[in-house]
Design a protein around this motif. Sequence first.
Motif, PDB file in Angstrom:
ATOM      1  N   PHE A  84       0.848  -1.192   0.000  1.00  0.00           N
ATOM      2  CA  PHE A  84       0.000   0.000   0.000  1.00  0.00           C
ATOM      3  C   PHE A  84       0.883   1.241   0.000  1.00  0.00           C
ATOM      4  CE2 PHE A  84       0.679  -1.567   4.275  1.00  0.00           C
ATOM      5  CZ  PHE A  84       1.138  -0.452   4.960  1.00  0.00           C
ATOM      6  N   ASP A  85       0.272   2.406  -0.184  1.00  0.00           N
ATOM      7  CA  ASP A  85       1.009   3.677  -0.130  1.00  0.00           C
ATOM      8  C   ASP A  85       0.978   4.225   1.294  1.00  0.00           C
ATOM      9  OD1 ASP A  85       1.614   3.657  -2.823  1.00  0.00           O
ATOM     10  OD2 ASP A  85      -0.184   4.774  -3.383  1.00  0.00           O
ATOM     11  N   ALA A  86       2.122   4.732   1.754  1.00  0.00           N
ATOM     12  CA  ALA A  86       2.223   5.287   3.102  1.00  0.00           C
ATOM     13  C   ALA A  86       3.230   6.421   3.113  1.00  0.00           C
ATOM     14  CB  ALA A  86       2.618   4.201   4.096  1.00  0.00           C
ATOM     15  N   ASP A  87       3.213   7.171   4.195  1.00  0.00           N
ATOM     16  CA  ASP A  87       4.135   8.286   4.387  1.00  0.00           C
ATOM     17  C   ASP A  87       5.125   7.915   5.485  1.00  0.00           C
ATOM     18  OD1 ASP A  87       5.389  10.695   4.314  1.00  0.00           O
ATOM     19  OD2 ASP A  87       3.760  11.830   5.252  1.00  0.00           O
ATOM     20  N   HIS A  88       6.408   8.038   5.222  1.00  0.00           N
ATOM     21  CA  HIS A  88       7.445   7.715   6.196  1.00  0.00           C
ATOM     22  C   HIS A  88       8.301   8.951   6.467  1.00  0.00           C
ATOM     23  CE1 HIS A  88       6.660   3.361   5.934  1.00  0.00           C
ATOM     24  NE2 HIS A  88       6.454   3.593   4.647  1.00  0.00           N
ATOM     25  N   VAL A  89       9.076   8.876   7.504  1.00  0.00           N
ATOM     26  CA  VAL A  89      10.006   9.956   7.843  1.00  0.00           C
ATOM     27  C   VAL A  89      11.420   9.403   7.771  1.00  0.00           C
ATOM     28  CG1 VAL A  89      10.759  11.574   9.613  1.00  0.00           C
ATOM     29  CG2 VAL A  89       8.313  11.103   9.322  1.00  0.00           C
ATOM     30  N   VAL A  90      12.241  10.004   6.927  1.00  0.00           N
ATOM     31  CA  VAL A  90      13.632   9.588   6.755  1.00  0.00           C
ATOM     32  C   VAL A  90      14.532  10.779   7.072  1.00  0.00           C
ATOM     33  CG1 VAL A  90      15.381   8.761   5.138  1.00  0.00           C
ATOM     34  CG2 VAL A  90      13.039   7.873   5.013  1.00  0.00           C
ATOM     35  N   ASN A  91      15.384  10.606   8.084  1.00  0.00           N
ATOM     36  CA  ASN A  91      16.303  11.680   8.511  1.00  0.00           C
ATOM     37  C   ASN A  91      15.543  12.977   8.818  1.00  0.00           C
ATOM     38  OD1 ASN A  91      18.548   9.967   8.128  1.00  0.00           O
ATOM     39  ND2 ASN A  91      18.632  10.497   5.954  1.00  0.00           N
ATOM     40  N   GLY A  92      14.372  12.812   9.454  1.00  0.00           N
ATOM     41  CA  GLY A  92      13.593  13.973   9.856  1.00  0.00           C
ATOM     42  C   GLY A  92      12.744  14.581   8.774  1.00  0.00           C
ATOM     43  N   THR A  93      12.731  14.016   7.575  1.00  0.00           N
ATOM     44  CA  THR A  93      11.973  14.566   6.456  1.00  0.00           C
ATOM     45  C   THR A  93      10.929  13.561   5.985  1.00  0.00           C
ATOM     46  OG1 THR A  93      13.906  15.835   5.727  1.00  0.00           O
ATOM     47  CG2 THR A  93      12.118  15.524   4.129  1.00  0.00           C
ATOM     48  N   ALA A  94       9.701  14.008   5.808  1.00  0.00           N
ATOM     49  CA  ALA A  94       8.629  13.132   5.328  1.00  0.00           C
ATOM     50  C   ALA A  94       8.887  12.750   3.877  1.00  0.00           C
ATOM     51  CB  ALA A  94       7.280  13.827   5.464  1.00  0.00           C
ATOM     52  N   THR A  95       8.653  11.513   3.562  1.00  0.00           N
ATOM     53  CA  THR A  95       8.902  11.019   2.204  1.00  0.00           C
ATOM     54  C   THR A  95       7.766  11.346   1.249  1.00  0.00           C
ATOM     55  OG1 THR A  95       7.852   8.878   2.683  1.00  0.00           O
ATOM     56  CG2 THR A  95      10.220   9.075   3.116  1.00  0.00           C
ATOM     57  N   GLY A  96       6.570  11.646   1.788  1.00  0.00           N
ATOM     58  CA  GLY A  96       5.394  11.708   0.934  1.00  0.00           C
ATOM     59  C   GLY A  96       4.905  10.298   0.660  1.00  0.00           C
ATOM     60  N   LEU A  97       3.919  10.161  -0.197  1.00  0.00           N
ATOM     61  CA  LEU A  97       3.372   8.839  -0.489  1.00  0.00           C
ATOM     62  C   LEU A  97       4.394   7.978  -1.227  1.00  0.00           C
ATOM     63  CD1 LEU A  97      -0.340   9.455  -1.591  1.00  0.00           C
ATOM     64  CD2 LEU A  97       0.494   8.346   0.485  1.00  0.00           C
ATOM     65  N   VAL A  98       4.753   6.873  -0.626  1.00  0.00           N
ATOM     66  CA  VAL A  98       5.649   5.914  -1.278  1.00  0.00           C
ATOM     67  C   VAL A  98       5.058   4.518  -1.146  1.00  0.00           C
ATOM     68  CG1 VAL A  98       7.758   7.255  -0.934  1.00  0.00           C
ATOM     69  CG2 VAL A  98       7.019   5.644   0.826  1.00  0.00           C
ATOM     70  N   GLU A  99       5.285   3.687  -2.155  1.00  0.00           N
ATOM     71  CA  GLU A  99       4.800   2.302  -2.110  1.00  0.00           C
ATOM     72  C   GLU A  99       5.538   1.539  -1.010  1.00  0.00           C
ATOM     73  OE1 GLU A  99       3.650  -0.306  -5.671  1.00  0.00           O
ATOM     74  OE2 GLU A  99       5.633  -1.070  -5.080  1.00  0.00           O
ATOM     75  N   THR A 100       4.776   0.893  -0.156  1.00  0.00           N
ATOM     76  CA  THR A 100       5.339   0.213   1.006  1.00  0.00           C
ATOM     77  C   THR A 100       4.874  -1.236   1.032  1.00  0.00           C
ATOM     78  OG1 THR A 100       5.306   2.266   2.292  1.00  0.00           O
ATOM     79  CG2 THR A 100       5.447   0.197   3.530  1.00  0.00           C
ATOM     80  N   VAL A 101       5.774  -2.142   1.322  1.00  0.00           N
ATOM     81  CA  VAL A 101       5.432  -3.547   1.561  1.00  0.00           C
ATOM     82  C   VAL A 101       5.610  -3.816   3.048  1.00  0.00           C
ATOM     83  CG1 VAL A 101       6.010  -5.953   1.110  1.00  0.00           C
ATOM     84  CG2 VAL A 101       6.051  -4.291  -0.760  1.00  0.00           C
ATOM     85  N   ARG A 102       4.507  -4.117   3.706  1.00  0.00           N
ATOM     86  CA  ARG A 102       4.551  -4.384   5.150  1.00  0.00           C
ATOM     87  C   ARG A 102       4.452  -5.880   5.399  1.00  0.00           C
ATOM     88  NH1 ARG A 102       1.133  -0.564   8.840  1.00  0.00           N
ATOM     89  NH2 ARG A 102       2.965   0.707   8.286  1.00  0.00           N
ATOM     90  N   THR A 103       5.429  -6.401   6.128  1.00  0.00           N
ATOM     91  CA  THR A 103       5.441  -7.808   6.508  1.00  0.00           C
ATOM     92  C   THR A 103       4.967  -7.932   7.951  1.00  0.00           C
ATOM     93  OG1 THR A 103       7.290  -8.302   5.014  1.00  0.00           O
ATOM     94  CG2 THR A 103       6.862  -9.869   6.783  1.00  0.00           C
ATOM     95  N   TYR A 104       3.966  -8.779   8.157  1.00  0.00           N
ATOM     96  CA  TYR A 104       3.419  -9.023   9.493  1.00  0.00           C
ATOM     97  C   TYR A 104       3.961 -10.349  10.013  1.00  0.00           C
ATOM     98  CZ  TYR A 104      -0.004  -5.375   8.398  1.00  0.00           C
ATOM     99  OH  TYR A 104      -0.611  -4.189   8.055  1.00  0.00           O
ATOM    100  N   LYS A 105       4.490 -10.311  11.242  1.00  0.00           N
ATOM    101  CA  LYS A 105       4.994 -11.513  11.907  1.00  0.00           C
ATOM    102  C   LYS A 105       4.163 -11.732  13.169  1.00  0.00           C
ATOM    103  CE  LYS A 105       9.641 -10.509  10.174  1.00  0.00           C
ATOM    104  NZ  LYS A 105      11.072 -10.262  10.531  1.00  0.00           N
ATOM    105  N   LEU A 106       3.343 -12.779  13.161  1.00  0.00           N
ATOM    106  CA  LEU A 106       2.317 -12.950  14.184  1.00  0.00           C
ATOM    107  C   LEU A 106       2.487 -14.250  14.960  1.00  0.00           C
ATOM    108  CD1 LEU A 106      -0.744 -11.966  11.954  1.00  0.00           C
ATOM    109  CD2 LEU A 106       0.768 -10.447  13.266  1.00  0.00           C
ATOM    110  N   LYS A 107       2.092 -14.200  16.236  1.00  0.00           N
ATOM    111  CA  LYS A 107       2.026 -15.386  17.081  1.00  0.00           C
ATOM    112  C   LYS A 107       0.657 -15.408  17.748  1.00  0.00           C
ATOM    113  CE  LYS A 107       6.986 -15.124  18.187  1.00  0.00           C
ATOM    114  NZ  LYS A 107       7.989 -14.992  19.286  1.00  0.00           N
ATOM    115  N   SER A 108      -0.011 -16.540  17.700  1.00  0.00           N
ATOM    116  CA  SER A 108      -1.363 -16.616  18.247  1.00  0.00           C
ATOM    117  C   SER A 108      -1.651 -18.020  18.773  1.00  0.00           C
ATOM    118  CB  SER A 108      -2.395 -16.228  17.184  1.00  0.00           C
ATOM    119  OG  SER A 108      -2.283 -17.071  16.049  1.00  0.00           O
ATOM    120  N   ILE A 109      -2.701 -18.099  19.579  1.00  0.00           N
ATOM    121  CA  ILE A 109      -3.216 -19.377  20.069  1.00  0.00           C
ATOM    122  C   ILE A 109      -4.617 -19.554  19.504  1.00  0.00           C
ATOM    123  CG2 ILE A 109      -3.942 -20.694  22.087  1.00  0.00           C
ATOM    124  CD1 ILE A 109      -1.768 -19.367  23.677  1.00  0.00           C
TER     125      ILE A 109
END
Length: 227
Positions: A84-109
């Motif tokens: 999805f597209d998200a906004d990040h901060v790199v070295n104190g500066t916002a990147t604006g909308l950039v394509e992001t791949v988020r990996t979820y690592k989950l543990k459940s019962i």
Amino acid sequence: MKRFLLFIAILGFITTANAQYKKYNFGLKAAPQVSWMSSSLDEYESAGVRMGFSWGFIGAYNFTENNSLVSGFNVIFNGGKLRFDADHVVNGTATGLVETVRTYKLKSIEIPISIKMRTNEMNKIHYYAQLGFGTSFLFSAKTEDEFTSNGQVYMEKDSDPQMWKVRESLIIGGGIEYALESGPSLGARLFLNQGFTNILSGKNDALGGLKEKGTISFVELAFSIMF
């Protein structure tokens, strides 16, 4: 006397019928799995699969010789990826909308409950189908974002992402059981665990506060021993 003998005969038949199979079975399982995440939002899409693993305890109540109510618990280690597209901060500066791949690592019962339907034994082997539902409780979640800004690839980690703690799923599959001479039976089964409730509770501020939506599903090949 005739009534007494008839009662003894009926009691003996019931006793013999009940002795033909165990009322309860217990066992252990271990299962490698492949898991993935998906979303109903147009702004989010699946970005691949992750290898996972589960282990657990199985308890079965056999209400007939070949039909059982099965439950227990599973400890699950899995996850998935969303793009999805998200906004990040790199070295104190916002990147604006950039394509992001988020990996979820989950543990459940997970607490599953299902109906198991077996065939009659053929050369010490039973074939069976199983259908039920699962309720999972999340106890650990971590994410890792990968994105590119100004030609450089960055990684951001979050050890406490915003997620719902309870997940509901449909469980469907089948397998085989092989009875050993010593009494226990060995099993192998292929299952689809299809999540149908949202597990994401955060908002994407870069997309106008869009409420995130995502489900997680997995296919596992489980090996078990039942006593």
